[in-house]
Design a protein around this motif. Structure first.
Motif, PDB file in Angstrom:
ATOM      1  N   ASP A  10      43.179  23.268 -18.659  1.00 43.30           N
ATOM      2  CA  ASP A  10      44.548  22.778 -18.696  1.00 43.30           C
ATOM      3  C   ASP A  10      44.696  21.467 -19.451  1.00 43.30           C
ATOM      4  N   GLY A  11      43.618  21.015 -20.092  1.00 45.40           N
ATOM      5  CA  GLY A  11      43.656  19.778 -20.860  1.00 45.40           C
ATOM      6  C   GLY A  11      43.284  18.541 -20.071  1.00 45.40           C
ATOM      7  N   ALA A  12      43.034  18.667 -18.768  1.00 44.91           N
ATOM      8  CA  ALA A  12      42.595  17.522 -17.973  1.00 44.91           C
ATOM      9  C   ALA A  12      41.203  17.074 -18.430  1.00 44.91           C
ATOM     10  N   GLU A  13      40.984  15.770 -18.427  1.00 43.15           N
ATOM     11  CA  GLU A  13      39.733  15.215 -18.935  1.00 43.15           C
ATOM     12  C   GLU A  13      38.666  15.187 -17.851  1.00 43.15           C
ATOM     13  N   ALA A  14      37.556  15.912 -18.087  1.00 44.93           N
ATOM     14  CA  ALA A  14      36.433  15.916 -17.145  1.00 44.93           C
ATOM     15  C   ALA A  14      35.567  14.688 -17.342  1.00 44.93           C
ATOM     16  N   TRP A  15      35.300  14.326 -18.574  1.00 42.04           N
ATOM     17  CA  TRP A  15      34.581  13.098 -18.904  1.00 42.04           C
ATOM     18  C   TRP A  15      34.789  12.723 -20.358  1.00 42.04           C
ATOM     19  N   CYS A  16      34.436  11.499 -20.700  1.00 41.52           N
ATOM     20  CA  CYS A  16      34.410  11.087 -22.106  1.00 41.52           C
ATOM     21  C   CYS A  16      33.245  10.129 -22.297  1.00 41.52           C
ATOM     22  N   VAL A  17      32.690  10.114 -23.507  1.00 45.37           N
ATOM     23  CA  VAL A  17      31.587   9.216 -23.853  1.00 45.37           C
ATOM     24  C   VAL A  17      31.928   8.508 -25.159  1.00 45.37           C
ATOM     25  N   ASP A  18      31.535   7.252 -25.229  1.00 47.37           N
ATOM     26  CA  ASP A  18      31.734   6.474 -26.446  1.00 47.37           C
ATOM     27  C   ASP A  18      30.667   6.881 -27.461  1.00 47.37           C
ATOM     28  N   LEU A  19      31.102   7.363 -28.618  1.00 48.03           N
ATOM     29  CA  LEU A  19      30.156   7.798 -29.645  1.00 48.03           C
ATOM     30  C   LEU A  19      29.993   6.773 -30.754  1.00 48.03           C
ATOM     31  N   ALA A  76      23.468  14.173 -27.698  1.00 52.32           N
ATOM     32  CA  ALA A  76      23.545  15.280 -26.739  1.00 52.32           C
ATOM     33  C   ALA A  76      23.997  14.749 -25.389  1.00 52.32           C
ATOM     34  N   VAL A  77      25.004  15.426 -24.807  1.00 55.13           N
ATOM     35  CA  VAL A  77      25.581  15.000 -23.528  1.00 55.13           C
ATOM     36  C   VAL A  77      25.541  16.173 -22.554  1.00 55.13           C
ATOM     37  N   ASP A  78      25.043  15.919 -21.348  1.00 56.24           N
ATOM     38  CA  ASP A  78      25.009  16.960 -20.320  1.00 56.24           C
ATOM     39  C   ASP A  78      26.432  17.364 -19.956  1.00 56.24           C
ATOM     40  N   LEU A  79      26.697  18.665 -19.983  1.00 57.66           N
ATOM     41  CA  LEU A  79      28.063  19.146 -19.807  1.00 57.66           C
ATOM     42  C   LEU A  79      28.597  18.844 -18.410  1.00 57.66           C
ATOM     43  N   ALA A  81      26.676  19.416 -24.688  1.00 55.66           N
ATOM     44  CA  ALA A  81      27.572  19.171 -25.816  1.00 55.66           C
ATOM     45  C   ALA A  81      26.848  18.277 -26.806  1.00 55.66           C
ATOM     46  N   ILE A  82      26.779  18.716 -28.062  1.00 63.06           N
ATOM     47  CA  ILE A  82      26.112  17.937 -29.102  1.00 63.06           C
ATOM     48  C   ILE A  82      27.153  17.496 -30.113  1.00 63.06           C
ATOM     49  N   PHE A  83      27.292  16.180 -30.263  1.00 60.15           N
ATOM     50  CA  PHE A  83      28.235  15.573 -31.196  1.00 60.15           C
ATOM     51  C   PHE A  83      27.473  14.998 -32.382  1.00 60.15           C
ATOM     52  N   VAL A  84      28.110  14.981 -33.558  1.00 64.75           N
ATOM     53  CA  VAL A  84      27.506  14.370 -34.747  1.00 64.75           C
ATOM     54  C   VAL A  84      28.533  13.442 -35.386  1.00 64.75           C
ATOM     55  N   THR A  85      28.129  12.202 -35.630  1.00 62.52           N
ATOM     56  CA  THR A  85      29.017  11.209 -36.232  1.00 62.52           C
ATOM     57  C   THR A  85      28.812  11.124 -37.744  1.00 62.52           C
TER      58      THR A  85
END
Length: 416
Positions: free
Chosen positions: A252-261, A313-316, A286-290
């Motif tokens: 529903d778009g609610a935020e479960a978590w956020c991390v500063d990248l 890499a961030v634990d889901l 979740a794997i992010f690439v900057t």
């Protein structure tokens, strides 16, 4: 940062094929000119002159289909190959996977508009394509500038497999990526100009009907919003351009978590940041690439953000960072399958070091497995099963005057 795994190589049996001639990329990044996708062991390549080639698992070219526009976005299943173009018409082509024969075509310029200028950036662009059961999802956009005012027009389409348009979703914004799963398509919009009426960085639609299900936005000032999205059966991972964070959202778009990248930091009197450009969800991670470093006061800073060109890499479930890895150069995309993620690393236009030209293979839970150097720049990648495919393009740095690499397809088999 973690170092590459020293265990025996998992990437083996390299092969390569020439894709013809191509003008070298320069110190700064060219826009996307090629595409590649792997399906059931076979490899389909889209080239800068519009050709599409299909290679069987042994590397034999099964067929070649001609075209007139850059073939930049690809998807394939057992029956079809979907090809998105970048050029005057923004042509969508659907081919037989068996023979390459064209099944149907659609000109997205009829909806997003014809180019106002002849420049590459002004051409209609099929940003992404996907095959989702009986729907073919297509995302197209066009850019136009009038003085200081920027205009974007875009359409997300849902076609049936025979080419009949079932639905469309228009927005005066710039879509940059899409992902499909479980009857939904998530579309990331990286620019939502204030002079337009679309202010959602993320839109989730029902794949069958195009009905809008969810929207989300980082809520930050300016037009920069979302750089990439990865949708799972229950959640959505988002790389935010607005605040340079990574998010996990509920349906529903609610935020479960956020991390500063790569948010703003102060270094030697400069305020530096980098955009999180990509995200994939693999095996509960979740794997992010900057991307590149920028500064609040200049587009060419002296310093470097400590998290530029970094895979994180961030634990889901917990939102905790597991590992990070320096990929050293700009990545245009990433590809994930079966617990692994492949990241193509191209030029770092400020450092201009050819050692950054590589493809990195990462394991979702533990980090880097192997890095393979490439002479030119790696610009597109596809990972599926035991096959990894990478497009290499030549590059010539402005302060070297030397052409490195060539226009080639590389393939590897994965073991272990």
């Amino acid at each position: 940062m973690t170092d590459a795994n020293t265990d025996p190589a998992v990437v083996r049996d390299e092969a390569g094929w020439s894709l013809g001639d191509l003008e070298p990329a320069a110190s700064r990044h060219n826009w996307t000119r090629s595409g590649v996708t792997v399906h059931d062991g076979s490899i389909v390549v889209g080239t800068a002159d519009g050709r599409v080639r299909s290679y069987d698992p042994d590397g034999e070219c099964r067929w070649e289909a001609g075209g007139e526009e850059y073939a930049v976005s690809l998807a394939a299943d057992d029956e079809l190959v979907v090809v998105g173009g970048r050029g005057p018409t923004g042509r969508l082509r659907v081919l037989s996977r068996e023979t390459g024969e064209q099944q149907w075509t659609y000109l997205t310029a009829e909806d997003v508009g014809s180019p106002a200028r002849e420049t590459f950036f002004a051409q209609p662009y099929v940003v992404d394509v996907a095959i989702a059961g009986d729907r073919i999802v297509v995302v197209a956009r066009r850019y136009e500038r009038d003085g200081d005012v920027q205009h974007w027009s875009s359409v997300v389409y849902g076609f049936d497999r025979a080419g009949e348009l079932q639905w469309s979703y228009d927005a005066r914004a710039s879509p940059i990526a899409a992902d499909v799963a479980d009857g939904r398509v998530a579309v990331a919009y990286n620019r939502c100009p204030a002079n337009h009426d679309h202010d959602h960085g993320l839109v989730v639609l029902e794949t069958e009907t195009g009905t809008e299900l969810t929207t989300w936005d980082p809520g930050t000032p300016g037009e920069r919003r979302v750089g990439d999205v990865a949708i799972t059966d229950e959640r959505i991972a988002v790389a935010s351009h607005g605040d340079k964070h990574g998010y996990l959202l509920e349906d529903d778009g609610a935020e479960a978590w956020c991390v500063d990248l790569a948010s703003e930091c102060e270094t030697d009197d400069e305020t530096l940041y980098a955009y999180p450009n990509h995200v994939a969800v693999v095996d509960g991670t979740a794997i992010f690439v900057t991307g590149n470093t920028y500064a609040a006061e200049t587009r060419d800073p002296d310093g470097r953000h400590p998290n530029e060109h970094t895979a994180v890499a961030v634990d889901l479930e917990s939102g905790e960072t597991i590992w990070s890895h320096d990929v050293r150069g700009f990545a245009r995309c990433l590809s994930a399958d079966d617990g692994l993620v492949a990241v193509p690393s191209a030029q770092n236009f400020r450092e201009r070091d050819a050692d950054t030209h590589a493809v990195h293979l990462l394991e979702a839970g533990t980090g880097p497995l192997e890095t393979r150097s490439i002479e030119g720049i790696s610009t597109a990648v596809s990972l599926s099963g035991d096959r990894l495919a990478v497009i290499e393009e030549p590059v010539e740095y402005h302060d070297e005057g030397v052409t490195r690499g060539a226009y080639r397809l590389h393939t590897w088999r994965l073991e272990g």
